[in-house]
Structure formats: C-alpha cells, structure tokens
Design a protein around this motif. Sequence first.
Motif, PDB file in Angstrom:
ATOM      1  N   PHE A  33      42.690  72.235   6.946  1.00  0.00           N
ATOM      2  CA  PHE A  33      43.501  70.740   6.883  1.00  0.00           C
ATOM      3  C   PHE A  33      41.377  70.294   7.259  1.00  0.00           C
ATOM      4  O   PHE A  33      41.346  69.500   6.316  1.00  0.00           O
ATOM      5  N   TRP A  34      40.492  71.288   7.092  1.00  0.00           N
ATOM      6  CA  TRP A  34      39.347  70.433   6.648  1.00  0.00           C
ATOM      7  C   TRP A  34      38.410  70.151   5.343  1.00  0.00           C
ATOM      8  O   TRP A  34      38.176  69.786   4.345  1.00  0.00           O
ATOM      9  N   PHE A  35      38.248  72.004   4.916  1.00  0.00           N
ATOM     10  CA  PHE A  35      37.881  72.420   4.086  1.00  0.00           C
ATOM     11  C   PHE A  35      38.585  72.294   2.806  1.00  0.00           C
ATOM     12  O   PHE A  35      38.373  73.359   1.704  1.00  0.00           O
ATOM     13  N   ASN A  36      40.036  72.844   2.942  1.00  0.00           N
ATOM     14  CA  ASN A  36      40.587  73.141   1.992  1.00  0.00           C
ATOM     15  C   ASN A  36      40.398  74.780   1.337  1.00  0.00           C
ATOM     16  O   ASN A  36      40.908  75.308   0.790  1.00  0.00           O
ATOM     17  N   LEU A  37      40.193  75.036   2.696  1.00  0.00           N
ATOM     18  CA  LEU A  37      40.226  77.421   2.736  1.00  0.00           C
ATOM     19  C   LEU A  37      41.461  77.083   2.541  1.00  0.00           C
ATOM     20  O   LEU A  37      42.110  77.682   3.699  1.00  0.00           O
ATOM     21  N   LYS A  38      42.431  77.451   1.806  1.00  0.00           N
ATOM     22  CA  LYS A  38      43.669  77.961   2.039  1.00  0.00           C
ATOM     23  C   LYS A  38      44.016  79.249   1.496  1.00  0.00           C
ATOM     24  O   LYS A  38      45.007  80.483   2.155  1.00  0.00           O
ATOM     25  N   VAL A  39      43.196  80.363   1.139  1.00  0.00           N
ATOM     26  CA  VAL A  39      42.678  81.583   0.499  1.00  0.00           C
ATOM     27  C   VAL A  39      42.943  82.398   1.492  1.00  0.00           C
ATOM     28  O   VAL A  39      41.767  81.833   2.728  1.00  0.00           O
ATOM     29  N   ILE A  40      43.761  83.532   1.616  1.00  0.00           N
ATOM     30  CA  ILE A  40      43.576  84.908   3.291  1.00  0.00           C
ATOM     31  C   ILE A  40      43.630  85.734   2.724  1.00  0.00           C
ATOM     32  O   ILE A  40      44.279  86.251   1.898  1.00  0.00           O
ATOM     33  N   THR A  41      43.208  86.766   2.540  1.00  0.00           N
ATOM     34  CA  THR A  41      43.338  87.995   2.047  1.00  0.00           C
ATOM     35  C   THR A  41      44.438  88.767   2.475  1.00  0.00           C
ATOM     36  O   THR A  41      44.692  88.594   3.791  1.00  0.00           O
ATOM     37  N   TRP A  42      45.092  89.931   2.590  1.00  0.00           N
ATOM     38  CA  TRP A  42      46.352  90.763   2.754  1.00  0.00           C
ATOM     39  C   TRP A  42      45.336  91.437   4.392  1.00  0.00           C
ATOM     40  O   TRP A  42      46.537  91.142   5.250  1.00  0.00           O
ATOM     41  N   GLY A  43      44.780  91.497   4.471  1.00  0.00           N
ATOM     42  CA  GLY A  43      44.571  92.071   5.400  1.00  0.00           C
ATOM     43  C   GLY A  43      44.107  91.423   6.487  1.00  0.00           C
ATOM     44  O   GLY A  43      45.074  91.375   7.639  1.00  0.00           O
ATOM     45  N   GLY A  44      43.337  90.272   6.159  1.00  0.00           N
ATOM     46  CA  GLY A  44      43.046  88.856   7.109  1.00  0.00           C
ATOM     47  C   GLY A  44      44.779  88.187   7.570  1.00  0.00           C
ATOM     48  O   GLY A  44      45.143  87.744   8.546  1.00  0.00           O
ATOM     49  N   CYS A  45      45.997  88.366   6.751  1.00  0.00           N
ATOM     50  CA  CYS A  45      47.332  88.101   6.882  1.00  0.00           C
ATOM     51  C   CYS A  45      47.641  89.020   7.599  1.00  0.00           C
ATOM     52  O   CYS A  45      48.423  88.452   8.811  1.00  0.00           O
ATOM     53  N   LEU A  46      47.247  90.145   7.341  1.00  0.00           N
ATOM     54  CA  LEU A  46      48.342  91.331   8.445  1.00  0.00           C
ATOM     55  C   LEU A  46      47.250  91.203   9.554  1.00  0.00           C
ATOM     56  O   LEU A  46      48.164  91.076  10.329  1.00  0.00           O
ATOM     57  N   THR A  47      46.437  90.590   9.760  1.00  0.00           N
ATOM     58  CA  THR A  47      45.792  91.411  11.072  1.00  0.00           C
ATOM     59  C   THR A  47      45.981  90.144  11.682  1.00  0.00           C
ATOM     60  O   THR A  47      46.294  90.037  12.805  1.00  0.00           O
ATOM     61  N   GLN A  48      46.224  88.257  11.329  1.00  0.00           N
ATOM     62  CA  GLN A  48      46.468  86.939  12.267  1.00  0.00           C
ATOM     63  C   GLN A  48      48.085  87.737  12.389  1.00  0.00           C
ATOM     64  O   GLN A  48      48.626  87.285  13.941  1.00  0.00           O
ATOM     65  N   ALA A  49      49.385  87.824  11.712  1.00  0.00           N
ATOM     66  CA  ALA A  49      50.722  88.108  12.153  1.00  0.00           C
ATOM     67  C   ALA A  49      50.606  89.154  13.254  1.00  0.00           C
ATOM     68  O   ALA A  49      51.362  88.983  13.555  1.00  0.00           O
ATOM     69  N   VAL A  50      50.152  90.593  12.703  1.00  0.00           N
ATOM     70  CA  VAL A  50      50.049  91.505  14.494  1.00  0.00           C
ATOM     71  C   VAL A  50      49.654  91.263  15.471  1.00  0.00           C
ATOM     72  O   VAL A  50      50.016  90.627  16.613  1.00  0.00           O
ATOM     73  N   PHE A  51      47.922  90.313  15.515  1.00  0.00           N
ATOM     74  CA  PHE A  51      47.369  89.690  16.398  1.00  0.00           C
ATOM     75  C   PHE A  51      48.936  88.780  17.449  1.00  0.00           C
ATOM     76  O   PHE A  51      49.438  88.393  18.499  1.00  0.00           O
ATOM     77  N   TYR A  52      48.742  87.771  16.280  1.00  0.00           N
ATOM     78  CA  TYR A  52      49.895  86.007  17.223  1.00  0.00           C
ATOM     79  C   TYR A  52      51.053  87.719  17.728  1.00  0.00           C
ATOM     80  O   TYR A  52      51.404  87.355  19.170  1.00  0.00           O
ATOM     81  N   THR A  53      51.705  88.456  16.770  1.00  0.00           N
ATOM     82  CA  THR A  53      53.444  88.813  17.422  1.00  0.00           C
ATOM     83  C   THR A  53      53.145  89.789  18.780  1.00  0.00           C
ATOM     84  O   THR A  53      53.984  89.572  19.516  1.00  0.00           O
ATOM     85  N   THR A  54      52.186  90.568  19.087  1.00  0.00           N
ATOM     86  CA  THR A  54      51.743  91.351  19.612  1.00  0.00           C
ATOM     87  C   THR A  54      51.196  90.418  21.087  1.00  0.00           C
ATOM     88  O   THR A  54      51.716  91.055  22.004  1.00  0.00           O
ATOM     89  N   LEU A  55      50.556  89.731  20.811  1.00  0.00           N
ATOM     90  CA  LEU A  55      49.925  88.727  22.029  1.00  0.00           C
ATOM     91  C   LEU A  55      51.374  88.169  22.593  1.00  0.00           C
ATOM     92  O   LEU A  55      50.866  87.876  23.668  1.00  0.00           O
ATOM     93  N   SER A  56      51.373  87.617  21.572  1.00  0.00           N
ATOM     94  CA  SER A  56      52.425  86.379  22.252  1.00  0.00           C
ATOM     95  C   SER A  56      53.691  87.953  23.209  1.00  0.00           C
ATOM     96  O   SER A  56      54.354  87.141  24.118  1.00  0.00           O
ATOM     97  N   LEU A  57      54.197  88.857  22.494  1.00  0.00           N
ATOM     98  CA  LEU A  57      54.430  90.030  23.615  1.00  0.00           C
ATOM     99  C   LEU A  57      54.455  90.163  24.976  1.00  0.00           C
ATOM    100  O   LEU A  57      54.678  90.463  26.142  1.00  0.00           O
ATOM    101  N   VAL A  58      52.894  90.403  25.046  1.00  0.00           N
ATOM    102  CA  VAL A  58      52.241  90.513  26.057  1.00  0.00           C
ATOM    103  C   VAL A  58      51.959  89.887  26.762  1.00  0.00           C
ATOM    104  O   VAL A  58      52.062  89.589  28.345  1.00  0.00           O
ATOM    105  N   GLN A  59      52.292  88.597  25.955  1.00  0.00           N
ATOM    106  CA  GLN A  59      51.829  87.086  27.130  1.00  0.00           C
ATOM    107  C   GLN A  59      53.670  87.036  27.485  1.00  0.00           C
ATOM    108  O   GLN A  59      53.322  87.050  29.110  1.00  0.00           O
ATOM    109  N   ALA A  60      55.035  87.357  27.182  1.00  0.00           N
ATOM    110  CA  ALA A  60      56.390  87.764  27.856  1.00  0.00           C
ATOM    111  C   ALA A  60      56.024  88.189  29.817  1.00  0.00           C
ATOM    112  O   ALA A  60      56.277  88.514  30.087  1.00  0.00           O
ATOM    113  N   ASN A  61      55.232  89.960  29.179  1.00  0.00           N
ATOM    114  CA  ASN A  61      54.991  90.607  29.249  1.00  0.00           C
ATOM    115  C   ASN A  61      54.223  89.950  31.007  1.00  0.00           C
ATOM    116  O   ASN A  61      54.708  90.613  31.674  1.00  0.00           O
ATOM    117  N   VAL A  62      53.041  89.158  30.418  1.00  0.00           N
ATOM    118  CA  VAL A  62      52.752  89.193  32.134  1.00  0.00           C
ATOM    119  C   VAL A  62      53.499  88.079  32.462  1.00  0.00           C
ATOM    120  O   VAL A  62      53.627  87.957  33.645  1.00  0.00           O
TER     121      VAL A  62
END
Length: 312
Positions: A87-116
């Motif tokens: 939004f602020w700096f138009n930094l739209k590029v994300i590496t494959w590693g960063g993209c995969l990490t973001q996807a895994v963190f978000y989905t895994t922690l969402s499931l952990v949240q449901a377990n809590v």
Amino acid sequence: MATFNLTFSEAPTFILTGIPGLEHAHIWISIPFSISYIVVLLGNFTVLLVVGKEQTLHKPMYLLFCMLAITDIIITTSVIPKTLCIFWFNLKVITWGGCLTQAVFYTTLSLVQANVLLAMSFDRYIAICKPLRYNVILSHESIAKIGLVSLIRGLLFMLPLPLLLIRLPFCGNRIIAHTHCLPIAVAKISCGDYTLQSMYGVVIISVNVGLDLTLISLSYYQIIRELLRISSMKMHQKALNTCSSHISVLMLYYIPSFFAIMTPRFGQSIAPHIHVIMANLNILIPSMLNPIIYAVKTKELRDKVKEYIWRK
C-alpha cells in the motif's frame, strides 16, 4: 510458453497486486489497516504482559487466552506488514520462499488458533461441570501439553500444503491478485491442474471445523445440562459471564473464516476486491477484538489491565 516447477534451487518471484481494482485507493485503505494492526499488537501484548506479571492470573483460562493472543500476533504479523508495504511503497515483489512461508504460517496458525478455541471450550466445561477437579485436570503441565498438541496438529494437517504447491507448474504468470500468499490464490495462477490442492483445502477445513464444532457443541450441551440442575441465579450469571466471551470469540473466528475460505473456491460471481478485503478483515477483526472482548467480559482481567495501565 515456458513452464517451470517451483523448486528452491531455481525459485521464481511473484507479484502481489494488493486489492485488485482499488490500487488507486491503497494509501487511504492503508489507514484503517495500520490502525487495526497497531490495536492488535497493543491489545494482545498488553494481555500477555499483564497475565505474565500477575501471579493471580496464572490460571488455565488466562493461559489459554495468552496462546490465542500469541497466534493473533503471529498471524497478523505474517501478513499485514507486507500488505502495508504494498500500500505505502508499492513493494509488490515476494520471493517463492517468502510466499511459501507466509502461506504455511497463516494456514498452520489458523488451525492452531482453532485448536486453542476448542481447548477453551473444554476449560469452560471443566470449570462449570467439574469445578472441584478444575486445578487437577487443567494443571500448568496440562495446558503446556494442550499448546504442544495444538501446534503439532496444525503442522501435521498443513504438512502436505508446501508439497502440493511445489508440484504445481507455472507458465510465466507470476501475478497473484491478492495482498498475501493464500494457498488457493497461489494455486489459481498455475497453468496446471490444482484440483487436488483445492480439494485438500476443502477436506481439511471440513474435517477440522466439523470435528471442532461438534466437540465445542458437546461441551456447551453439558454446560447447559449442568446449569439446568442448579437453581442459583448467581451461578447462572457467573457461567454466562465466563462463557459469553468465549462464544463471542468463537463467532468472530468461525463466521468470517467460513466466508473468507469458501468464497475464493465457490464465489466466482463475487468481485475480486471483495475476496481480498474479506480475507484481510478475517485476519484483522478477530485479532483486534479478541483482547477487547476478554478484557471487557472478564472482571479479573479487566481490573488487572486497569491497574497495569495506571501504574504505567
């Protein structure tokens, strides 16, 4: 057109567009996003600090709430800072590693949240139906095991996710029409068949949500049965106060999550910017309101937060 598979040896980069169709309004949209993120951090870190410092709050209910606060902080931090950079700096590029990490963190922690949240319903059941054994059943050791099992369960269910994403071929299209790397958003830009990826997501969501909601319903069924046996209005009021906050948080988690998860798969007629906005609100609103709900609804925590703020 050349086709490539995602491997870490030769990983491409992706472009996150932000909110499709509303790029001209990114700066204005960033204002409520940044304010909400600040509220998330302040609210959840305040609860963690207060519960950590106050010995009287080292009880199962508050320790479980601390787990919820930690997941809220990690989930929002894995997504919102990158969104604000777009939004602020138009930094739209994300590496494959960063993209995969973001996807895994978000989905895994969402499931952990449901377990809590499931564990919190069990906590309310024990507190109301078996109060004399509460401290024995839900000892600090038991709470630590619940946290570990929640994390392991989330990791096991999400373990196939990166493998399913890596096997997808991409034919030059690297533009993800989103603010962050949702697994389904990444899969949709593939030139291969992502049916397995989509079906796996639906099955995992259905199994987890179905099982968790069934167990939560059983817990509250037992709570209602127990309360019907008790004629004390004071006990009824106490139970209502302790359960209402948990029910509110459950609704904040499950209702937005249902729409945010299902609309990308089955809501083809909905405008793309609606999908993206709903996905971001699904992250921000529960994380922002959870500490507020518990601080307002729980007198002991509310009083300690007031004391802590005044001391500071």
